[in-house]
Motif scaffolding. Structure first.
Motif, PDB file in Angstrom:
ATOM      1  N   SER A  63      58.429  25.297   7.451  1.00 29.48           N
ATOM      2  CA  SER A  63      59.631  24.415   7.970  1.00 29.48           C
ATOM      3  C   SER A  63      58.899  23.098   7.979  1.00 29.48           C
ATOM      4  N   GLN A  67      62.906  21.338   5.411  1.00 31.32           N
ATOM      5  CA  GLN A  67      63.033  19.920   6.529  1.00 31.32           C
ATOM      6  C   GLN A  67      63.288  19.094   4.774  1.00 31.32           C
ATOM      7  N   SER A  70      66.443  20.077   3.692  1.00 33.35           N
ATOM      8  CA  SER A  70      67.439  19.817   3.754  1.00 33.35           C
ATOM      9  C   SER A  70      68.621  18.297   3.761  1.00 33.35           C
TER      10      SER A  70
END
Length: 91
Positions: A63, A67, A70
């Motif tokens: 995760s 991020q 992103s």
């Protein structure tokens, strides 16, 4: 406008194959495999991370890396086969 595509699906479903094909068809886009990104960032294979830290810690790392990714532009991301599970667990 955000320029990212995320491919999700089960392991072996063709995310990497499709992602590479899409990136080659789209001028200036790059394919990024999330599992390979993690392995390069932590200098360990996914199985090594699972063995040393366990699945829960791996999902947190996954995760965190997602991020980070992103913020990239013109990227097609092949998320790991188990990542949709962590979206449910961690969010």
């Amino acid at each position: 406008m955000t320029q990212r595509v995320y491919l999700i699906g089960f392991m072996g479903s063709g995310k990497s194959t499709l992602g590479r094909w899409l990136a080659s068809a789209m001028d200036g886009w790059t394919f990024l495999d999330l599992d390979l990104f993690i392995e390069n960032k932590y200098h360990k294979t996914i199985p090594q991370i699972f063995e040393e830290r366990g699945e829960d810690e791996f999902r947190k790392m996954e995760s965190f890396c997602l991020q980070e990714i992103s913020s990239f532009e013109k990227v097609i991301v092949g998320a790991g086969g188990g990542h949709p599970v962590s979206l449910i667990i961690w969010n």
